[in-house]
Design an enzyme around this catalytic site. Structure first.
Site, mmCIF file in Angstrom:
data_model
loop_
_atom_site.group_PDB
_atom_site.id
_atom_site.type_symbol
_atom_site.label_atom_id
_atom_site.label_comp_id
_atom_site.label_asym_id
_atom_site.label_seq_id
_atom_site.Cartn_x
_atom_site.Cartn_y
_atom_site.Cartn_z
ATOM 1 N N LEU A 36 0.891 -1.165 0.000
ATOM 2 C CA LEU A 36 0.000 0.000 0.000
ATOM 3 C C LEU A 36 0.924 1.209 0.000
ATOM 4 O O LEU A 36 1.971 1.183 0.657
ATOM 5 C CB LEU A 36 -0.894 0.013 1.242
ATOM 6 N N ASP A 37 0.530 2.255 -0.704
ATOM 7 C CA ASP A 37 1.356 3.460 -0.725
ATOM 8 C C ASP A 37 1.492 4.033 0.685
ATOM 9 O O ASP A 37 0.666 3.755 1.561
ATOM 10 C CB ASP A 37 0.716 4.523 -1.635
ATOM 11 N N LYS A 38 2.483 4.882 0.839
ATOM 12 C CA LYS A 38 2.739 5.489 2.157
ATOM 13 C C LYS A 38 1.506 6.224 2.689
ATOM 14 O O LYS A 38 1.200 6.177 3.879
ATOM 15 C CB LYS A 38 3.924 6.462 2.020
#
Ligand code: URA
Length: 234
Positions: free
Chosen positions: A103-105
Protein backbone atom coordinates in the site's frame (compact mmCIF):
# COMPACT_ATOMS: atom_id res chain seq x y z
CA UNK A 1 12.05 -34.36 19.46
CA UNK A 2 13.99 -31.15 19.90
CA UNK A 3 15.90 -29.50 22.72
CA UNK A 4 13.86 -26.84 24.50
CA UNK A 5 16.65 -24.25 24.22
CA UNK A 6 16.69 -24.74 20.44
CA UNK A 7 12.89 -24.56 20.19
CA UNK A 8 12.90 -21.35 22.23
CA UNK A 9 15.69 -19.76 20.23
CA UNK A 10 13.61 -20.29 17.08
CA UNK A 11 10.39 -18.92 18.50
CA UNK A 12 11.47 -16.10 20.81
CA UNK A 13 13.80 -13.12 20.57
CA UNK A 14 15.98 -14.54 23.41
CA UNK A 15 19.60 -15.63 22.93
CA UNK A 16 20.72 -19.10 24.03
CA UNK A 17 22.38 -17.50 27.05
CA UNK A 18 19.19 -15.70 28.05
CA UNK A 19 17.18 -18.88 27.56
CA UNK A 20 19.57 -20.79 29.84
CA UNK A 21 19.10 -18.11 32.47
CA UNK A 22 15.30 -18.17 32.16
CA UNK A 23 15.33 -21.95 32.57
CA UNK A 24 17.55 -21.72 35.66
CA UNK A 25 15.11 -19.12 37.06
CA UNK A 26 12.31 -21.69 36.55
CA UNK A 27 10.56 -19.20 34.29
CA UNK A 28 9.95 -21.69 31.46
CA UNK A 29 7.00 -24.09 31.55
CA UNK A 30 6.30 -26.76 28.96
CA UNK A 31 2.90 -28.42 29.03
CA UNK A 32 2.31 -26.77 32.42
CA UNK A 33 5.52 -28.20 33.97
CA UNK A 34 8.61 -26.23 34.89
CA UNK A 35 11.55 -27.08 32.63
CA UNK A 36 14.70 -27.88 34.62
CA UNK A 37 17.36 -28.32 31.94
CA UNK A 38 18.05 -26.59 28.59
CA UNK A 39 18.78 -29.98 27.02
CA UNK A 40 15.34 -31.45 27.84
CA UNK A 41 13.67 -32.64 24.63
CA UNK A 42 10.09 -32.13 23.50
CA UNK A 43 7.90 -32.75 20.48
CA UNK A 44 7.91 -29.38 18.73
CA UNK A 45 4.58 -30.01 17.02
CA UNK A 46 2.74 -30.79 20.19
CA UNK A 47 3.90 -28.39 22.81
CA UNK A 48 2.57 -25.52 24.85
CA UNK A 49 5.22 -23.19 26.18
CA UNK A 50 4.99 -20.35 28.66
CA UNK A 51 7.72 -17.98 29.78
CA UNK A 52 6.85 -16.18 33.01
CA UNK A 53 3.26 -17.21 32.38
CA UNK A 54 3.12 -15.76 28.88
CA UNK A 55 2.24 -18.11 26.02
CA UNK A 56 4.97 -18.54 23.39
CA UNK A 57 3.70 -18.97 19.87
CA UNK A 58 5.30 -22.00 18.18
CA UNK A 59 3.26 -22.03 15.00
CA UNK A 60 5.42 -22.46 11.92
CA UNK A 61 4.12 -19.43 10.07
CA UNK A 62 2.39 -16.37 11.31
CA UNK A 63 -0.31 -14.29 9.63
CA UNK A 64 -1.02 -10.84 10.96
CA UNK A 65 -3.71 -8.40 9.90
CA UNK A 66 -2.74 -4.75 10.09
CA UNK A 67 -4.88 -1.66 9.69
CA UNK A 68 -2.15 0.43 8.14
CA UNK A 69 -2.05 4.11 9.05
CA UNK A 70 -0.62 6.80 6.79
CA UNK A 71 3.09 7.53 7.01
CA UNK A 72 4.43 3.96 6.85
CA UNK A 73 6.00 2.38 3.78
CA UNK A 74 5.30 -1.21 2.73
CA UNK A 75 8.86 -2.47 3.05
CA UNK A 76 10.84 -4.55 5.50
CA UNK A 77 13.53 -1.94 6.12
CA UNK A 78 14.37 1.64 5.41
CA UNK A 79 17.12 3.95 6.60
CA UNK A 80 15.00 7.08 6.57
CA UNK A 81 11.34 6.08 6.79
CA UNK A 82 9.06 4.12 9.08
CA UNK A 83 7.97 0.75 7.70
CA UNK A 84 4.88 -1.33 8.44
CA UNK A 85 7.15 -3.72 10.35
CA UNK A 86 7.75 -0.94 12.90
CA UNK A 87 4.09 -1.45 13.87
CA UNK A 88 4.57 -5.13 14.75
CA UNK A 89 4.43 -6.00 18.46
CA UNK A 90 7.76 -6.97 20.03
CA UNK A 91 6.80 -10.66 20.34
CA UNK A 92 6.83 -11.06 16.53
CA UNK A 93 10.03 -9.12 15.89
CA UNK A 94 12.30 -12.18 15.71
CA UNK A 95 10.33 -13.56 12.75
CA UNK A 96 11.19 -12.83 9.12
CA UNK A 97 7.99 -10.92 8.51
CA UNK A 98 7.18 -9.02 5.35
CA UNK A 99 4.08 -7.31 3.96
CA UNK A 100 2.16 -9.44 1.44
CA UNK A 101 1.58 -6.71 -1.11
CA UNK A 102 2.03 -2.99 -1.00
CA UNK A 103 0.00 0.00 0.00
CA UNK A 104 1.36 3.46 -0.73
CA UNK A 105 2.74 5.49 2.16
CA UNK A 106 -0.40 7.65 2.24
CA UNK A 107 -2.85 4.73 1.83
CA UNK A 108 -4.58 3.23 4.87
CA UNK A 109 -6.31 -0.08 5.52
CA UNK A 110 -6.08 -3.82 5.46
CA UNK A 111 -2.69 -5.48 5.00
CA UNK A 112 -1.46 -8.99 5.58
CA UNK A 113 1.95 -9.33 7.19
CA UNK A 114 3.39 -12.82 7.22
CA UNK A 115 6.52 -14.96 7.12
CA UNK A 116 4.92 -17.42 4.67
CA UNK A 117 6.25 -16.68 1.19
CA UNK A 118 4.12 -19.27 -0.55
CA UNK A 119 0.88 -17.98 0.94
CA UNK A 120 1.83 -14.40 0.07
CA UNK A 121 2.62 -15.40 -3.50
CA UNK A 122 -0.76 -17.09 -3.81
CA UNK A 123 -2.78 -14.07 -2.85
CA UNK A 124 -0.58 -11.62 -4.77
CA UNK A 125 -0.34 -13.48 -8.04
CA UNK A 126 -2.42 -11.62 -10.66
CA UNK A 127 -3.37 -15.02 -12.06
CA UNK A 128 -5.31 -15.77 -8.87
CA UNK A 129 -7.57 -12.72 -9.35
CA UNK A 130 -7.89 -12.07 -5.64
CA UNK A 131 -10.01 -8.93 -5.30
CA UNK A 132 -8.92 -5.88 -3.38
CA UNK A 133 -11.53 -3.27 -2.54
CA UNK A 134 -10.78 0.36 -1.69
CA UNK A 135 -12.74 3.34 -0.44
CA UNK A 136 -11.61 6.29 -2.50
CA UNK A 137 -12.11 10.06 -2.22
CA UNK A 138 -11.14 12.19 -5.20
CA UNK A 139 -10.91 15.93 -5.91
CA UNK A 140 -13.61 16.14 -8.60
CA UNK A 141 -17.09 14.56 -8.76
CA UNK A 142 -17.12 10.83 -9.53
CA UNK A 143 -18.81 10.17 -12.89
CA UNK A 144 -20.45 7.24 -14.61
CA UNK A 145 -17.79 7.65 -17.36
CA UNK A 146 -15.20 6.69 -14.78
CA UNK A 147 -17.25 3.61 -13.81
CA UNK A 148 -17.61 2.61 -17.46
CA UNK A 149 -13.94 3.25 -18.19
CA UNK A 150 -12.88 1.15 -15.20
CA UNK A 151 -15.15 -1.65 -16.37
CA UNK A 152 -13.67 -1.63 -19.89
CA UNK A 153 -10.11 -1.54 -18.59
CA UNK A 154 -8.11 1.67 -18.21
CA UNK A 155 -4.98 1.98 -20.36
CA UNK A 156 -1.88 2.90 -18.36
CA UNK A 157 1.59 3.38 -19.80
CA UNK A 158 2.55 -0.12 -18.60
CA UNK A 159 -0.45 -1.78 -20.21
CA UNK A 160 -4.18 -2.13 -19.96
CA UNK A 161 -5.71 -2.76 -16.54
CA UNK A 162 -8.05 -5.66 -16.04
CA UNK A 163 -11.69 -4.80 -15.61
CA UNK A 164 -12.34 -2.99 -12.32
CA UNK A 165 -15.55 -2.23 -10.52
CA UNK A 166 -16.43 1.29 -9.42
CA UNK A 167 -19.43 1.92 -7.18
CA UNK A 168 -20.31 5.58 -6.66
CA UNK A 169 -20.90 6.19 -2.94
CA UNK A 170 -20.98 10.00 -2.85
CA UNK A 171 -20.24 13.05 -4.97
CA UNK A 172 -16.50 12.69 -4.45
CA UNK A 173 -16.32 9.12 -3.17
CA UNK A 174 -16.46 5.61 -4.55
CA UNK A 175 -15.63 2.02 -3.79
CA UNK A 176 -13.25 0.49 -6.30
CA UNK A 177 -12.42 -3.20 -6.67
CA UNK A 178 -9.35 -4.35 -8.58
CA UNK A 179 -7.67 -7.73 -8.98
CA UNK A 180 -4.16 -6.55 -9.78
CA UNK A 181 -1.63 -4.67 -7.72
CA UNK A 182 0.25 -2.39 -10.06
CA UNK A 183 2.29 0.52 -8.82
CA UNK A 184 -0.07 3.38 -7.78
CA UNK A 185 -2.77 1.58 -9.74
CA UNK A 186 -5.89 3.29 -8.42
CA UNK A 187 -4.28 6.72 -8.38
CA UNK A 188 -3.19 6.28 -11.98
CA UNK A 189 -6.60 4.91 -13.05
CA UNK A 190 -8.33 8.02 -11.68
CA UNK A 191 -5.53 10.13 -13.16
CA UNK A 192 -6.71 9.02 -16.61
CA UNK A 193 -9.96 10.88 -15.89
CA UNK A 194 -8.22 14.01 -14.62
CA UNK A 195 -8.92 13.14 -10.98
CA UNK A 196 -6.55 13.19 -8.04
CA UNK A 197 -6.99 10.63 -5.27
CA UNK A 198 -7.18 12.39 -1.89
CA UNK A 199 -7.91 9.41 0.36
CA UNK A 200 -7.40 5.71 -0.26
CA UNK A 201 -8.38 3.03 2.25
CA UNK A 202 -8.28 -0.71 1.54
CA UNK A 203 -11.30 -2.39 3.08
CA UNK A 204 -11.14 -5.91 1.63
CA UNK A 205 -8.76 -8.60 0.34
CA UNK A 206 -10.49 -11.64 -1.21
CA UNK A 207 -13.62 -12.01 0.89
CA UNK A 208 -12.03 -10.67 4.05
CA UNK A 209 -13.16 -7.22 5.12
CA UNK A 210 -11.03 -5.04 7.37
CA UNK A 211 -12.16 -6.19 10.84
CA UNK A 212 -14.35 -3.46 12.38
CA UNK A 213 -12.55 -3.58 15.73
CA UNK A 214 -9.06 -3.24 14.21
CA UNK A 215 -8.13 0.39 14.72
CA UNK A 216 -5.54 2.27 12.64
CA UNK A 217 -2.08 1.00 13.55
CA UNK A 218 -3.41 -2.12 15.29
CA UNK A 219 -2.35 -5.67 14.52
CA UNK A 220 -4.14 -8.97 15.15
CA UNK A 221 -3.38 -12.59 14.32
CA UNK A 222 -5.57 -13.84 11.50
CA UNK A 223 -7.88 -16.71 12.37
CA UNK A 224 -8.11 -19.78 10.09
CA UNK A 225 -11.43 -18.49 8.86
CA UNK A 226 -9.97 -15.08 8.01
CA UNK A 227 -7.07 -16.69 6.12
CA UNK A 228 -9.52 -18.78 4.17
CA UNK A 229 -11.55 -15.67 3.27
CA UNK A 230 -8.42 -13.79 2.12
CA UNK A 231 -7.77 -16.45 -0.53
CA UNK A 232 -11.31 -16.66 -1.82
CA UNK A 233 -12.09 -15.49 -5.30
CA UNK A 234 -15.45 -14.00 -6.19
N1 URA B 1 -3.61 1.81 -5.66
C1 URA B 1 -2.87 2.90 -5.37
O1 URA B 1 -2.77 3.83 -6.17
N2 URA B 1 -2.25 2.94 -4.20
C2 URA B 1 -2.36 1.97 -3.26
O2 URA B 1 -1.78 2.08 -2.17
C3 URA B 1 -3.14 0.84 -3.58
C4 URA B 1 -3.76 0.78 -4.79
Amino acid sequence: MERIDKILSEHTPYSRKEIKKLISQKAVCVNEEVVKKPESKFDENNISIKINGEIIETKKNIFLLLNKPKGYISATESKSQQTVLDLMPQKYKHRSLFPAGRLDKDTTGLMLITDDGEFAHNILSPRKHVQKEYEVTIDIPVTSEMAEGFKKGVSLHDGECKTAHLEITGEYSAKVTITEGRYHQIKRMFGCFGAKVLELNRIRIGNLYLPKDLKLGEVKEATKDELQKIQERN
